[in-house]
Design a protein around this motif. Structure first.
Motif, PDB file in Angstrom:
ATOM      1  N   THR A  22      -2.189   6.615   5.656  1.00  0.00           N
ATOM      2  CA  THR A  22      -1.289   7.600   6.170  1.00  0.00           C
ATOM      3  C   THR A  22      -0.776   7.119   7.549  1.00  0.00           C
ATOM      4  O   THR A  22      -1.346   6.443   8.355  1.00  0.00           O
ATOM      5  CB  THR A  22      -1.998   8.913   6.424  1.00  0.00           C
ATOM      6  OG1 THR A  22      -3.097   9.022   6.899  1.00  0.00           O
ATOM      7  CG2 THR A  22      -2.480   9.412   4.651  1.00  0.00           C
ATOM      8  N   HIS A  23       0.122   8.092   7.943  1.00  0.00           N
ATOM      9  CA  HIS A  23       0.622   7.920   9.308  1.00  0.00           C
ATOM     10  C   HIS A  23      -0.280   8.414  10.452  1.00  0.00           C
ATOM     11  O   HIS A  23      -0.621   9.487  10.388  1.00  0.00           O
ATOM     12  CB  HIS A  23       2.159   8.607   9.558  1.00  0.00           C
ATOM     13  CG  HIS A  23       2.785   8.419  10.820  1.00  0.00           C
ATOM     14  ND1 HIS A  23       3.084   7.117  11.099  1.00  0.00           N
ATOM     15  CD2 HIS A  23       2.941   9.356  11.985  1.00  0.00           C
ATOM     16  CE1 HIS A  23       3.715   7.199  12.371  1.00  0.00           C
ATOM     17  NE2 HIS A  23       3.612   8.324  12.662  1.00  0.00           N
ATOM     18  N   ASN A  24      -0.888   7.493  11.263  1.00  0.00           N
ATOM     19  CA  ASN A  24      -1.615   7.735  12.313  1.00  0.00           C
ATOM     20  C   ASN A  24      -2.799   8.331  11.629  1.00  0.00           C
ATOM     21  O   ASN A  24      -3.349   9.383  12.309  1.00  0.00           O
ATOM     22  CB  ASN A  24      -1.019   8.706  13.403  1.00  0.00           C
ATOM     23  CG  ASN A  24      -0.091   8.054  14.167  1.00  0.00           C
ATOM     24  OD1 ASN A  24      -0.033   6.744  14.476  1.00  0.00           O
ATOM     25  ND2 ASN A  24       1.226   8.834  14.426  1.00  0.00           N
ATOM     26  N   GLU A  29     -11.690   6.721   7.059  1.00  0.00           N
ATOM     27  CA  GLU A  29     -11.215   6.988   5.419  1.00  0.00           C
ATOM     28  C   GLU A  29      -9.936   7.041   5.395  1.00  0.00           C
ATOM     29  O   GLU A  29      -9.269   6.803   4.390  1.00  0.00           O
ATOM     30  CB  GLU A  29     -11.613   8.374   4.913  1.00  0.00           C
ATOM     31  CG  GLU A  29     -13.474   8.672   5.035  1.00  0.00           C
ATOM     32  CD  GLU A  29     -13.938   8.994   6.410  1.00  0.00           C
ATOM     33  OE1 GLU A  29     -13.226   9.671   7.087  1.00  0.00           O
ATOM     34  OE2 GLU A  29     -15.084   8.558   6.465  1.00  0.00           O
ATOM     35  N   GLY A  30      -9.154   7.065   6.556  1.00  0.00           N
ATOM     36  CA  GLY A  30      -7.777   6.852   6.506  1.00  0.00           C
ATOM     37  C   GLY A  30      -7.171   5.340   6.408  1.00  0.00           C
ATOM     38  O   GLY A  30      -6.195   5.291   6.489  1.00  0.00           O
ATOM     39  N   PHE A  31      -8.338   4.617   6.448  1.00  0.00           N
ATOM     40  CA  PHE A  31      -7.682   3.210   6.090  1.00  0.00           C
ATOM     41  C   PHE A  31      -8.270   2.647   5.042  1.00  0.00           C
ATOM     42  O   PHE A  31      -9.097   2.683   4.348  1.00  0.00           O
ATOM     43  CB  PHE A  31      -8.200   2.341   7.346  1.00  0.00           C
ATOM     44  CG  PHE A  31      -7.827   2.486   8.650  1.00  0.00           C
ATOM     45  CD1 PHE A  31      -6.783   1.922   9.316  1.00  0.00           C
ATOM     46  CD2 PHE A  31      -8.353   3.650   9.554  1.00  0.00           C
ATOM     47  CE1 PHE A  31      -6.174   2.327  10.549  1.00  0.00           C
ATOM     48  CE2 PHE A  31      -7.999   4.206  10.765  1.00  0.00           C
ATOM     49  CZ  PHE A  31      -6.862   3.488  11.225  1.00  0.00           C
ATOM     50  N   ARG A  32      -7.420   1.800   4.239  1.00  0.00           N
ATOM     51  CA  ARG A  32      -7.850   0.760   3.224  1.00  0.00           C
ATOM     52  C   ARG A  32      -8.279  -0.479   3.627  1.00  0.00           C
ATOM     53  O   ARG A  32      -7.311  -1.334   4.389  1.00  0.00           O
ATOM     54  CB  ARG A  32      -6.610   0.987   2.247  1.00  0.00           C
ATOM     55  CG  ARG A  32      -6.866   0.095   1.086  1.00  0.00           C
ATOM     56  CD  ARG A  32      -5.742  -0.029   0.079  1.00  0.00           C
ATOM     57  NE  ARG A  32      -5.850   1.535  -0.538  1.00  0.00           N
ATOM     58  CZ  ARG A  32      -4.964   2.193  -0.656  1.00  0.00           C
ATOM     59  NH1 ARG A  32      -3.848   2.187   0.170  1.00  0.00           N
ATOM     60  NH2 ARG A  32      -5.341   3.591  -1.127  1.00  0.00           N
TER      61      ARG A  32
END
Length: 180
Positions: A22-24, A29-32
């Motif tokens: 997602t943006h920022n 968990e917000g990274f792949r």
């Protein structure tokens, strides 16, 4: 690499980069994580995938919708809707199972994969090629421009490898066969 089976350790080395989902993102968990592979390895992987792909239609369970020629998620959604409609019209008890394979790529044992290749009748040459691609493989993790020491990859099919989805489909097939 393809005919003689020689794969250098440096060719099996990957760089894991974290791509934002997602943006920022503010949490891990917000990274792949995505593995950037050596070009030689990626070419070998692509050639091997193209060799394997035609065999999968006849090898894998028909309920396997992922990655097979002519199948996509839309066909699967239609099949679910048709099943629900049929169950409602005929008042037939029906069970629909939805599974989340979160982190399944990361937890695929290489020994399990090789055992399945043998069970499914793949040639010894093919089994050895896959084994050599994964044995003693390493990756470095890159975060904010810093690169870690090598991390040994003891299990997983690498996201970013052209062959990984096909190998994962083979690993998933016994479960789908049991569920059917």
């Amino acid at each position: 690499m393809y005919t003689e089976g020689t794969i250098l350790e440096s060719q099996k080395q990957g760089i894991i980069v974290c791509v934002p989902k997602t943006h920022n993102p503010t949490r891990p968990e917000g990274f792949r994580p995505l593995t950037l592979m050596n070009t030689d390895f990626k070419l070998l992987s692509r050639i091997t995938a193209n060799t394997l792909r035609p065999w999968l239609d006849n090898l894998l369970n028909p309920s396997q919708h992922c990655g097979l020629h002519g199948n996509n998620i839309l066909g699967y959604i239609v099949a679910i809707r048709e099943t629900v409609d049929h169950a409602e019209l005929t008042v037939t008890p029906t069970c629909i199972l939805s599974l989340d394979f979160k982190e399944a790529f990361d937890n695929t044992a290489h020994s399990y994969l090789i055992a399945l290749l043998q069970k499914y009748g793949f040639s010894t040459t093919f089994q050895h090629r896959i084994s050599r691609m994964y044995e003693r493989a390493t990756s470095h993790v890159q975060v904010n421009g810093y690169v870690s020491k090598p991390v040994h990859i003891n299990c997983s099919v690498r996201q970013g490898c052209p062959l990984s989805m096909l190998l994962f489909m083979i690993c998933l097939d016994p479960l789908l066969s049991q569920l059917n």
